[in-house]
Design an enzyme around this catalytic site. Structure first.
Site, PDB file in Angstrom:
ATOM      1  N   ARG A  29       0.503  -1.417  -0.087  1.00  0.00           N
ATOM      2  CA  ARG A  29      -0.139  -0.187  -0.657  1.00  0.00           C
ATOM      3  C   ARG A  29       0.694   1.010   0.189  1.00  0.00           C
ATOM      4  NH1 ARG A  29      -5.121  -1.200   2.110  1.00  0.00           N
ATOM      5  NH2 ARG A  29      -5.289  -2.992   0.214  1.00  0.00           N
ATOM      6  N   ARG A  33      -2.947   6.624   0.994  1.00  0.00           N
ATOM      7  CA  ARG A  33      -3.621   8.080   1.489  1.00  0.00           C
ATOM      8  C   ARG A  33      -2.244   8.677   2.653  1.00  0.00           C
ATOM      9  NH1 ARG A  33      -9.229   4.726   2.859  1.00  0.00           N
ATOM     10  NH2 ARG A  33      -7.462   3.830   3.601  1.00  0.00           N
ATOM     11  N   ARG A  42      -6.404  10.838  -6.219  1.00  0.00           N
ATOM     12  CA  ARG A  42      -7.342  10.343  -6.121  1.00  0.00           C
ATOM     13  C   ARG A  42      -9.226  11.318  -6.024  1.00  0.00           C
ATOM     14  NH1 ARG A  42     -10.729   8.338  -3.669  1.00  0.00           N
ATOM     15  NH2 ARG A  42     -11.374   6.690  -2.010  1.00  0.00           N
ATOM     16  N   ASP A  79      -6.337  -2.922  -7.736  1.00  0.00           N
ATOM     17  CA  ASP A  79      -7.434  -3.295  -6.692  1.00  0.00           C
ATOM     18  C   ASP A  79      -7.296  -4.904  -6.506  1.00  0.00           C
ATOM     19  OD1 ASP A  79      -7.883  -2.805  -3.657  1.00  0.00           O
ATOM     20  OD2 ASP A  79      -9.359  -4.086  -4.438  1.00  0.00           O
ATOM     21  N   TYR A 158     -14.672 -12.494  -0.688  1.00  0.00           N
ATOM     22  CA  TYR A 158     -14.731 -11.054  -0.920  1.00  0.00           C
ATOM     23  C   TYR A 158     -16.612 -11.344  -1.717  1.00  0.00           C
ATOM     24  CZ  TYR A 158     -11.413  -7.744   1.582  1.00  0.00           C
ATOM     25  OH  TYR A 158     -10.811  -7.691   2.349  1.00  0.00           O
TER      26      TYR A 158
HETATM   27  O1  CP3 Z   1       0.662  -1.790  -2.453  1.00  0.00           O
HETATM   28  C1  CP3 Z   1      -0.028  -0.672  -3.364  1.00  0.00           C
HETATM   29  O2  CP3 Z   1       0.434   0.302  -3.359  1.00  0.00           O
HETATM   30  C2  CP3 Z   1      -0.836  -1.500  -4.798  1.00  0.00           C
HETATM   31  C3  CP3 Z   1      -2.480  -1.297  -4.645  1.00  0.00           C
HETATM   32  C4  CP3 Z   1      -3.431  -2.353  -3.745  1.00  0.00           C
HETATM   33  C5  CP3 Z   1      -4.580  -1.643  -3.230  1.00  0.00           C
HETATM   34  N1  CP3 Z   1      -4.876  -2.509  -2.866  1.00  0.00           N
HETATM   35  C6  CP3 Z   1      -4.865  -0.391  -3.279  1.00  0.00           C
HETATM   36  C7  CP3 Z   1      -5.970   0.836  -2.496  1.00  0.00           C
HETATM   37  C8  CP3 Z   1      -2.750  -3.568  -3.320  1.00  0.00           C
HETATM   38  C9  CP3 Z   1      -1.930  -4.620  -3.849  1.00  0.00           C
HETATM   39  C10 CP3 Z   1      -3.899  -3.946  -2.940  1.00  0.00           C
HETATM   40  C11 CP3 Z   1      -5.126  -5.080  -2.494  1.00  0.00           C
HETATM   41  C12 CP3 Z   1      -5.684  -5.278  -1.748  1.00  0.00           C
HETATM   42  N2  CP3 Z   1      -7.038  -5.128  -1.989  1.00  0.00           N
HETATM   43  C13 CP3 Z   1      -5.809  -6.544  -0.536  1.00  0.00           C
HETATM   44  C14 CP3 Z   1      -4.780  -7.529   0.006  1.00  0.00           C
HETATM   45  C15 CP3 Z   1      -3.362  -6.600   0.537  1.00  0.00           C
HETATM   46  C16 CP3 Z   1      -4.507  -6.458   1.710  1.00  0.00           C
HETATM   47  O3  CP3 Z   1      -4.806  -5.302   2.479  1.00  0.00           O
HETATM   48  O4  CP3 Z   1      -4.725  -7.665   2.516  1.00  0.00           O
HETATM   49  C17 CP3 Z   1      -7.018  -5.987  -0.471  1.00  0.00           C
HETATM   50  C18 CP3 Z   1      -8.159  -7.064   0.681  1.00  0.00           C
HETATM   51  C19 CP3 Z   1      -7.767  -5.136  -0.360  1.00  0.00           C
HETATM   52  C20 CP3 Z   1      -9.371  -5.296  -0.537  1.00  0.00           C
HETATM   53  C21 CP3 Z   1      -9.675  -3.677  -0.320  1.00  0.00           C
HETATM   54  N3  CP3 Z   1      -9.458  -2.742  -1.437  1.00  0.00           N
HETATM   55  C22 CP3 Z   1      -9.947  -3.026   0.943  1.00  0.00           C
HETATM   56  C23 CP3 Z   1     -10.219  -4.134   2.010  1.00  0.00           C
HETATM   57  C24 CP3 Z   1      -9.857  -1.899   0.817  1.00  0.00           C
HETATM   58  C25 CP3 Z   1     -10.187  -0.981   2.156  1.00  0.00           C
HETATM   59  C26 CP3 Z   1      -9.695  -1.142   2.728  1.00  0.00           C
HETATM   60  C27 CP3 Z   1      -9.010   0.617   3.088  1.00  0.00           C
HETATM   61  O5  CP3 Z   1      -7.737   0.786   3.070  1.00  0.00           O
HETATM   62  O6  CP3 Z   1      -9.654   1.367   2.790  1.00  0.00           O
HETATM   63  C28 CP3 Z   1      -9.785  -1.489  -0.425  1.00  0.00           C
HETATM   64  C29 CP3 Z   1      -9.056   0.597  -0.881  1.00  0.00           C
HETATM   65  C30 CP3 Z   1      -7.568   0.321  -1.696  1.00  0.00           C
HETATM   66  N4  CP3 Z   1      -7.057  -0.728  -1.967  1.00  0.00           N
HETATM   67  C31 CP3 Z   1      -6.983   1.206  -0.815  1.00  0.00           C
HETATM   68  C32 CP3 Z   1      -6.314   1.247  -1.786  1.00  0.00           C
HETATM   69  C33 CP3 Z   1      -4.867   2.861  -1.745  1.00  0.00           C
HETATM   70  C34 CP3 Z   1      -7.855   2.412  -0.160  1.00  0.00           C
HETATM   71  C35 CP3 Z   1      -8.721   3.322  -0.721  1.00  0.00           C
HETATM   72  C36 CP3 Z   1      -8.774   4.526  -0.920  1.00  0.00           C
HETATM   73  O7  CP3 Z   1      -8.103   5.667  -1.818  1.00  0.00           O
HETATM   74  O8  CP3 Z   1     -10.106   5.225  -0.818  1.00  0.00           O
END
Ligand code: CP3
Length: 356
Positions: A29, A33, A42, A79, A158
């Site tokens: 990640r 944010r 974003r 994602d 999911y």
């Molecule tokens: O790592 C990186 O920078 C690459 C991008 C990336 C994202 N999600 C961006 C993201 C990667 C590799 C993921 C993987 C992902 N997505 C996983 C596996 C890794 C883990 O965290 O366990 C999972 C379970 C998801 C599903 C997902 N996407 C969730 C549960 C959420 C919400 C959590 C949160 O932090 O709000 C997301 C949203 C998400 N994916 C964000 C980012 C940067 C935050 C969203 C935003 O900008 O509002």
């Protein structure tokens, strides 16, 4: 071609088994944010999915942490849930709540998903491959570009639950009530995501990571080996399929919550090049448990990064001590959270790179 690239990219060298001191670093990640420049892009993009599907914006946010911190690896911004979306499921990201999907509760909804061979799946995902191409073209030569997807079980959980829940009750209930349906869904995800990662590699990804974030919560099995049945088995099938099309493809598997034993099983049972280690595992104990040649990645607790100061220094030092002389990629044990101070990321990297 692959050999020439490996030579100059430290993360690829470690994935080939070389121990590098200090180890190359990136963060899960890392485009997120906690960075003001991410929040600005974003906001410009609109929704989170608009950001994922716009190759120019996705490229921009992928590059932001590289510009700021000079990480040795960059991870495609996207994602894991774009795949259910490409299969035709409704996916949205609700501000402050996380992902929401139309729950796949039974056969009727499964029948409505796109079949594995449907070309519409990969036209939907075309912006992702375009982003990979653009990112590889814009990155410094020495920076490794990682593609990724979710592991079949994590993505399926999911799709079935419609959201992340701590106990994954809906997915486990489906495993009990209609195991053949769960198998069909896992098979579809194996096939589609094998092709998905092959296309990312062909578009310019140097290696890929498979995220099994839900390895710690699995359905019951008669033989007690749910990890093999639902997690490592499907991942192994993906890796075999990827390597059949891209020989020598470099692959990292992160099986969060699978414990010391589960982590030790990842490389031998999936054929992955490296195991991503979550923050709950004692890294020194894992290194003692696996062959010295095993490539590890990760393990710094994201909360220690929030805490900063001497606790952070000590945690960085402990990881270096636990992995000394072995092939390791420095990373967190799960994604960086929005409240993390940027100064702490700088402090972590300064401590890590002090010996350089
Ligand atoms: O790592 C990186 O920078 C690459 C991008 C990336 C994202 N999600 C961006 C993201 C990667 C590799 C993921 C993987 C992902 N997505 C996983 C596996 C890794 C883990 O965290 O366990 C999972 C379970 C998801 C599903 C997902 N996407 C969730 C549960 C959420 C919400 C959590 C949160 O932090 O709000 C997301 C949203 C998400 N994916 C964000 C980012 C940067 C935050 C969203 C935003 O900008 O509002």
């Amino acid at each position: 071609m692959a050999e020439a690239r490996t030579a100059n990219r430290p993360v690829l060298r470690v994935l080939s088994g070389e121990a590098i001191a200090p180890p190359p670093a990136w963060m899960m990640r890392q485009a997120g944010r906690y960075l003001p420049e991410y929040r600005a892009t974003r906001a410009e993009a609109g929704s989170f999915l608009d950001l994922c599907y716009n190759p120019a914006f996705a490229t921009e946010v992928t590059l932001q942490p590289i510009r700021r911190f000079g990480f040795e690896a960059s991870i495609l911004f996207s994602d894991i849930l774009v795949v259910p979306h490409a299969l035709g499921q409704d996916v949205r990201f609700v501000e402050g709540e996380g992902p929401r999907l139309d729950a796949l509760e039974g056969r009727a909804q499964f029948e409505r998903l796109r079949e594995a061979g449907d070309p519409a799946i990969f036209s939907h995902l075309a912006p992702v491959f375009e982003a990979v191409e653009r990112i590889r073209g814009a990155l410094p030569h020495e920076t490794t570009l990682l593609g990724f997807c979710g592991a079949p079980w994590t993505v399926a959980s999911y799709m079935i639950g419609g959201r992340g829940t701590p106990d994954l009750a809906p997915a486990r209930a489906l495993a009990a009530s209609d195991p053949a349906l769960l198998d069909a869904l896992l098979d579809r995800l194996v096939t589609v995501q094998t092709e998905y990662l092959v296309r990312q590699l062909r578009a310019g990804a140097d290696a890929v990571q498979i995220f099994e974030s839900h390895a710690g919560v699995l359905p019951d099995t008669a033989d007690g080996d749910a990890l093999a049945r639902f997690s490592l088995g499907p991942i192994a099938r993906m890796i075999e399929g990827i390597r059949a099309q891209v020989p020598g493809a470099r692959i990292i598997v992160f099986a969060r919550g699978s414990g010391l034993e589960g982590h030790a099983r990842v490389v031998p049972e999936t054929g992955a090049d490296a195991v991503g280690v979550d923050w709950g595992v004692d890294l020194a104990a894992l290194r003692a448990r696996v062959p010295a040649a095993t490539v590890t990645q990760g393990n710094l607790h994201p909360e220690t990064l929030i805490e900063g100061g001497r606790a952070l220094d000590a945690a960085v030092d402990a990881i270096l001590a636990a992995t000394d002389g072995t092939p390791h990629i420095f990373n967190l044990g799960h994604g960086i959270t929005p409240q993390t101070p940027i100064a702490h990321v700088e402090r972590m990297l300064a401590r890590l790179r002090a010996g350089r």
